[in-house]
Design a protein around this motif. Structure first.
Motif, PDB file in Angstrom:
ATOM      1  N   LEU A   1       0.754  -1.208   0.061  1.00  0.00           N
ATOM      2  CA  LEU A   1      -0.140  -0.097   0.018  1.00  0.00           C
ATOM      3  C   LEU A   1       0.922   1.254  -0.235  1.00  0.00           C
ATOM      4  CD1 LEU A   1      -2.642  -1.101   2.660  1.00  0.00           C
ATOM      5  CD2 LEU A   1      -2.763  -1.289   0.180  1.00  0.00           C
ATOM      6  N   TRP A   2       0.338   2.280  -0.625  1.00  0.00           N
ATOM      7  CA  TRP A   2       1.095   3.452  -0.598  1.00  0.00           C
ATOM      8  C   TRP A   2      -0.049   4.384   0.425  1.00  0.00           C
ATOM      9  CZ3 TRP A   2       0.890   8.273  -4.186  1.00  0.00           C
ATOM     10  CH2 TRP A   2       2.344   9.133  -4.091  1.00  0.00           C
ATOM     11  N   MET A   3       0.424   4.750   1.588  1.00  0.00           N
ATOM     12  CA  MET A   3      -0.222   5.128   2.671  1.00  0.00           C
ATOM     13  C   MET A   3       0.323   6.757   2.858  1.00  0.00           C
ATOM     14  SD  MET A   3      -0.976   2.109   5.245  1.00  0.00           S
ATOM     15  CE  MET A   3      -1.847   2.969   6.382  1.00  0.00           C
ATOM     16  N   PHE A   4      -0.579   7.725   3.485  1.00  0.00           N
ATOM     17  CA  PHE A   4      -0.257   8.884   3.906  1.00  0.00           C
ATOM     18  C   PHE A   4      -0.598   9.435   5.146  1.00  0.00           C
ATOM     19  CE2 PHE A   4      -3.516  10.239   1.409  1.00  0.00           C
ATOM     20  CZ  PHE A   4      -4.108  11.358   2.181  1.00  0.00           C
ATOM     21  N   HIS A   5       0.170  10.122   6.045  1.00  0.00           N
ATOM     22  CA  HIS A   5      -0.383  10.555   7.285  1.00  0.00           C
ATOM     23  C   HIS A   5      -0.517  12.141   7.307  1.00  0.00           C
ATOM     24  CE1 HIS A   5       0.329  12.208  11.488  1.00  0.00           C
ATOM     25  NE2 HIS A   5      -0.667  11.100  11.684  1.00  0.00           N
ATOM     26  N   THR A   6      -1.516  12.666   7.953  1.00  0.00           N
ATOM     27  CA  THR A   6      -1.489  14.130   7.961  1.00  0.00           C
ATOM     28  C   THR A   6      -1.476  14.755   9.088  1.00  0.00           C
ATOM     29  OG1 THR A   6      -4.060  14.004   8.243  1.00  0.00           O
ATOM     30  CG2 THR A   6      -3.279  14.282   5.853  1.00  0.00           C
ATOM     31  N   PRO A   7      -0.106  15.379   9.376  1.00  0.00           N
ATOM     32  CA  PRO A   7       0.306  15.867  10.786  1.00  0.00           C
ATOM     33  C   PRO A   7      -0.434  16.888  11.490  1.00  0.00           C
ATOM     34  CG  PRO A   7       2.132  15.737   9.097  1.00  0.00           C
ATOM     35  CD  PRO A   7       0.892  15.675   8.248  1.00  0.00           C
ATOM     36  N   GLN A   8      -1.442  17.699  10.357  1.00  0.00           N
ATOM     37  CA  GLN A   8      -1.891  18.693  11.229  1.00  0.00           C
ATOM     38  C   GLN A   8      -3.424  18.339  11.750  1.00  0.00           C
ATOM     39  OE1 GLN A   8      -0.551  18.910   8.115  1.00  0.00           O
ATOM     40  NE2 GLN A   8      -2.253  18.013   6.942  1.00  0.00           N
ATOM     41  N   ALA A   9      -3.702  17.263  10.858  1.00  0.00           N
ATOM     42  CA  ALA A   9      -4.923  16.647  11.308  1.00  0.00           C
ATOM     43  C   ALA A   9      -4.838  15.533  11.282  1.00  0.00           C
ATOM     44  CB  ALA A   9      -6.211  17.236  10.474  1.00  0.00           C
ATOM     45  N   PRO A  10      -4.171  14.728  12.595  1.00  0.00           N
ATOM     46  CA  PRO A  10      -3.739  13.422  12.419  1.00  0.00           C
ATOM     47  C   PRO A  10      -4.902  12.340  12.126  1.00  0.00           C
ATOM     48  CG  PRO A  10      -3.415  14.396  14.651  1.00  0.00           C
ATOM     49  CD  PRO A  10      -3.993  15.391  13.857  1.00  0.00           C
ATOM     50  N   GLY A  11      -4.373  11.481  11.157  1.00  0.00           N
ATOM     51  CA  GLY A  11      -4.984  10.560  10.414  1.00  0.00           C
ATOM     52  C   GLY A  11      -4.339   9.767   9.222  1.00  0.00           C
ATOM     53  N   TRP A  12      -4.861   8.342   9.111  1.00  0.00           N
ATOM     54  CA  TRP A  12      -4.091   7.821   8.017  1.00  0.00           C
ATOM     55  C   TRP A  12      -5.101   7.482   6.900  1.00  0.00           C
ATOM     56  CZ3 TRP A  12       1.009   6.426   7.524  1.00  0.00           C
ATOM     57  CH2 TRP A  12       1.942   6.695   8.616  1.00  0.00           C
ATOM     58  N   PHE A  13      -4.450   7.548   5.702  1.00  0.00           N
ATOM     59  CA  PHE A  13      -5.160   7.358   4.517  1.00  0.00           C
ATOM     60  C   PHE A  13      -4.344   6.428   3.641  1.00  0.00           C
ATOM     61  CE2 PHE A  13      -6.309  11.172   6.002  1.00  0.00           C
ATOM     62  CZ  PHE A  13      -7.873  11.349   6.314  1.00  0.00           C
ATOM     63  N   VAL A  14      -5.169   5.538   2.693  1.00  0.00           N
ATOM     64  CA  VAL A  14      -4.344   4.686   1.636  1.00  0.00           C
ATOM     65  C   VAL A  14      -4.813   5.359   0.457  1.00  0.00           C
ATOM     66  CG1 VAL A  14      -4.302   2.480   0.354  1.00  0.00           C
ATOM     67  CG2 VAL A  14      -4.717   2.575   2.928  1.00  0.00           C
ATOM     68  N   HIS A  15      -3.735   5.614  -0.373  1.00  0.00           N
ATOM     69  CA  HIS A  15      -3.815   6.709  -1.870  1.00  0.00           C
ATOM     70  C   HIS A  15      -3.407   5.609  -3.149  1.00  0.00           C
ATOM     71  CE1 HIS A  15      -3.171  10.832  -3.760  1.00  0.00           C
ATOM     72  NE2 HIS A  15      -4.138  10.191  -4.292  1.00  0.00           N
ATOM     73  N   GLY A  16      -2.757   4.491  -3.034  1.00  0.00           N
ATOM     74  CA  GLY A  16      -2.433   3.753  -3.906  1.00  0.00           C
ATOM     75  C   GLY A  16      -2.101   2.468  -3.597  1.00  0.00           C
ATOM     76  N   LEU A  17      -1.822   1.653  -4.774  1.00  0.00           N
ATOM     77  CA  LEU A  17      -1.752   0.097  -4.518  1.00  0.00           C
ATOM     78  C   LEU A  17      -0.731  -0.213  -5.476  1.00  0.00           C
ATOM     79  CD1 LEU A  17      -2.792  -2.327  -3.013  1.00  0.00           C
ATOM     80  CD2 LEU A  17      -4.295  -2.801  -4.774  1.00  0.00           C
ATOM     81  N   PHE A  18       0.451  -0.669  -5.000  1.00  0.00           N
ATOM     82  CA  PHE A  18       1.617  -1.326  -5.822  1.00  0.00           C
ATOM     83  C   PHE A  18       1.142  -2.725  -6.359  1.00  0.00           C
ATOM     84  CE2 PHE A  18       3.588   1.829  -3.059  1.00  0.00           C
ATOM     85  CZ  PHE A  18       4.531   2.422  -3.730  1.00  0.00           C
ATOM     86  N   SER A  19       1.686  -2.956  -7.512  1.00  0.00           N
ATOM     87  CA  SER A  19       1.509  -4.267  -8.033  1.00  0.00           C
ATOM     88  C   SER A  19       2.270  -5.240  -7.038  1.00  0.00           C
ATOM     89  CB  SER A  19       1.892  -4.211  -9.508  1.00  0.00           C
ATOM     90  OG  SER A  19       3.174  -4.002  -9.527  1.00  0.00           O
TER      91      SER A  19
END
Length: 489
Positions: free
Chosen positions: A471-489
């Motif tokens: 998975l390609w995930m990101f974290h938002t420091p200013q509003a803590p939270g985790w999200f999945v933005h993409g999927l590697f093959s």
């Protein structure tokens, strides 16, 4: 037969071209950017009547005339409009050409009597141009230079064999010389053409260059000056008529092969290629069928084009027989010679042939390709362009790996703060992190409004789960939270 030349000067061509399509009440000006400043390029009568002049800065002009309406200049459109006017002028003589950026020159030798004489011809020109809402000044004289001088400084007709007497009272600027030379002549007291002709040519040649002498002799007729008519655009069309009607596909393809050889040779001579080729088939019952082959790139290779015609020709209904076929190349573009690669094809031609074949069935506009875009935002790093009308001219930078599949960010359920969570839920799946690498911080592009990036900074991680997902995930420091933005093959 005495030579006679007409010069037509359109002193407000750029502004009147625009106003013909979009009329404006009041002062109007066309502006042209010069460096970091916009200047007045062309004015209508109302703007000139309020004291504005060509070359004035736009800011100064608006200070004088606050209600001034402006449009940016389009030099190419003005040129095309002038060419159209030159074609219109061929109703008077076939020898009609361009004269600078705002004028026409016509050689009417032996043609004026067809219109009742020069006076009648001049009146007809003025009437027709006035109906077209175009301001024009016209001069007729024995030489091109004299006709130009009359059109710009004293519109009218110069009697035959009296060119020098007609030009004498005119300003030296009527000789088509630059402003610097004209100013230098006036400082010496040479204000009119008569003042110049009174001096020995050697005296003028010592003080000025030979270009001034050439212009003077061209105006007076001592040196010849040609009028180059506007050349007709090349026509790329060939046809074949059969002594007996044909109806077999093989016969049509054989005739098409011969026509393509002739057409492509004509294109090659001018280093051009066709984007579309129209095949017109005329049957014995006088009905006609048209087939348009749209190509993924400009082409002039007859064997390749012939193969692409196999399917369209097979769908033609020959009826009781075909007696005539015609080919015409359309949307012709420049196509310089290229280095041939392995297999006798230029690089990329095999793919273009495939796009052409698919486009014949579903339409070329429905076949798209990805074009890299200079942006570090994942969603903006590419755009879609038609495969047939664009080339990938840039490359994606791979400083950091990117997934093949990118979708809108999807939130995950996790209690982790900064580091990738050990356990989390995504798409109703409970996942465990095996390995992770990062972070890669991406900041939003503040100069572009984007609701998806208003949350601020993003720290991206590449997370591989024990369940096999990468998975390609990101974290938002200013509003803590985790999200999945993409999927590697």
């Amino acid at each position: 037969m005495k030579r006679r030349v007409v010069s037509i000067w359109f002193q407000r061509l750029p502004s009147e071209r625009i106003l013909r399509a979009r009329p404006v009440d009041g002062p109007f000006a066309v502006t042209l950017s010069e460096g970091n400043h916009d200047r007045l390029y062309c004015l209508n009568r109302e703007a000139e009547g309020q004291g504005l002049e060509r070359g004035m800065g736009l800011a100064d002009a608006r200070a004088y005339v606050p209600d001034l309406v402006t449009r940016p200049a389009d030099i190419d459109a003005d040129r095309r409009f002038l060419v159209m006017l030159a074609r219109w002028a061929t109703r008077y003589t076939p020898h009609a050409g361009l004269d600078g950026e705002d004028g026409l020159v016509l050689d009417i030798t032996g043609a004026s009597h067809l219109f009742g004489g020069e006076d009648t011809m001049l009146a007809d020109m003025q009437e027709r141009l006035a109906r077209a809402r175009l301001s024009a000044k016209i001069g007729i004289a024995d030489t091109r230079g004299a006709a130009w001088a009359l059109a710009h400084f004293a519109p009218g007709i110069a009697p035959a064999d009296k060119t020098s007497a007609t030009l004498g009272p005119l300003s030296v600027s009527a000789l088509r010389i630059d402003d610097k030379t004209a100013t230098a002549l006036k400082r010496l007291g040479l204000n009119t053409i008569a003042d110049m002709t009174a001096l020995p040519r050697a005296t003028l040649a010592r003080r000025f260059d030979m270009a001034l002498i050439e212009r003077l002799e061209q105006a007076t007729g001592e040196r010849g000056e040609a009028v180059s008519p506007l050349s007709e655009p090349p026509h790329y069309g060939v046809r074949m008529t059969f002594p007996e009607p044909i109806g077999l596909v093989d016969d049509v393809m054989a005739a098409l092969s011969r026509l393509l050889d002739t057409l492509c040779l004509r294109l090659k001579t001018r280093e051009a290629g066709a984007r579309a080729i129209l095949l017109s088939v005329e049957r014995v019952d006088q009905t006609r069928q048209n087939v348009t082959l749209r190509l993924a790139r400009p082409m002039r290779d007859a064997p390749r084009i012939l193969r692409l015609f196999e399917r369209p020709v097979g769908e033609i209904d020959a009826g009781f027989g075909i007696e005539r076929i015609r080919l015409e190349a359309r949307d012709v573009e420049n196509l310089p010679a290229e280095q041939i690669g392995e297999g006798g094809l230029v690089e990329g031609e095999a793919l273009d042939d495939l796009v052409t074949r698919l486009g014949a069935r579903i339409g070329l506009d429905n076949i798209i390709r990805f074009q890299p875009v200079a942006s570090h935002i994942p969603e903006r790093s590419f755009t879609h362009i038609p495969a047939a009308y664009g080339r990938v001219e840039a490359e994606w930078r791979l400083d950091h790996p990117r997934p093949l599949r990118i979708f809108p960010p999807e939130p995950v359920t996790s209690d982790a703060a900064r580091r990738p969570p050990t356990r989390f839920s995504w798409r109703r799946m409970r996942l465990e992190t095996a390995t992770s690498s990062g972070p890669e911080r991406i900041a939003p592009e503040w100069w572009r409004p984007d609701e998806a990036w208003r949350s601020g900074l993003r720290d991206y991680w590449r997370v591989e789960t024990r369940q096999g997902l990468r998975l390609w995930m990101f974290h938002t420091p200013q509003a803590p939270g985790w999200f999945v933005h993409g999927l590697f093959s």
